[in-house]
Design an enzyme around this catalytic site. Sequence first.
Site, PDB file in Angstrom:
ATOM      1  N   GLU A 116      33.486   5.493  66.159  1.00  0.00           N
ATOM      2  CA  GLU A 116      33.935   4.197  66.678  1.00  0.00           C
ATOM      3  C   GLU A 116      34.195   3.207  65.552  1.00  0.00           C
ATOM      4  OE1 GLU A 116      31.051   2.949  69.522  1.00  0.00           O
ATOM      5  OE2 GLU A 116      31.667   4.411  71.039  1.00  0.00           O
ATOM      6  N   HIS A 133      35.479   1.531  76.503  1.00  0.00           N
ATOM      7  CA  HIS A 133      34.254   1.961  77.179  1.00  0.00           C
ATOM      8  C   HIS A 133      34.395   1.929  78.702  1.00  0.00           C
ATOM      9  CE1 HIS A 133      32.690   1.181  73.151  1.00  0.00           C
ATOM     10  NE2 HIS A 133      31.612   1.855  73.479  1.00  0.00           N
TER      11      HIS A 133
END
Length: 317
Positions: free
Chosen positions: A165, A199
């Site tokens: 990420e 997400h």
Amino acid sequence: MEQETGMSKPVAVIACATMAFLYVAILYAPTLILRLPAPSSVKEYLIRRFICATISSFMSLVFCAFLLPLRRREATYLFRVYGIRLDHLWQAVVFPLSLTCLMYAGSLVFKSLLLVDSWKEHMHLGEGNSLNCIKDILQNFLAGLSSTASNVLAWRTYVVAPLTEELVFRACMIPLLLCGGFEIYVVILLCPILFSLAHLNHWMEIYGRQNYSLLKTFMVVGLQLGYTLIFGSYASFLFIRTGHLVAPLVAHIFCNFMGLPKLFVRRTGMVSLAFIAGTVAFICLLCPVTQPHLYNDGTNDCECWHGYCSSNLNSKC
């Protein structure tokens, strides 16, 4: 300004949105595209995701390298653009980690109180002297560490997810947006939005697999998105200020380990006081502890670490 940098703002945003979409979409490639059978265990499921996230991160790094309007294409220069550096390493670890700990002052005090309670209970039951108590605590700690090292869920939470990420949403996206001509404060707000939207796949997983009601799913995912938005802004700030990928990476790992900060505990006000004091200290030290000159030998009188701010775009990109 956009013509000088060789990249327009829309191109930078589209490129970042594409990388964010790719990061999530590729996680479902084994089943939906490759038509592989469903994983037979959680371990197999996560290993597939590890591989997909690694491929996605590598593709983003390559894509970003070709898209950035840089005058030099040497590997060492590209690594510095991505914040992958060995110089000033201890500063990039110690200072951001210490700063992040301040936001968890309440949680750390709470854990300390639990440790003291455990110590008192151990001594009260007469299970040995203080030396044996310390020995038991160390043994439990080492056993927990060994268990964590062999736990595939821990590898996802503390290694694969933070590393991939940060590579995609910080190392790749921030240089693109800055070279696109966005102001630093806009980048600090824009990157976390993409980070949070990436997400959203958790919504499907929570609603579909945990049998939550629609309302509860929205509440859980909303809390997660809010938290990732705040953390994403902080991580972007760290990356821009330090120019070191390690800075947001260690903060990411620590936050994953600690979870949400502990704000209060009913039995004592020490946790709340610690949280308030830690928050005040965090705000006061945020800028001084992240001054670019602490992490770089020279900043060329630039507001940011690499000369990507608006006053130096033409000379650096």
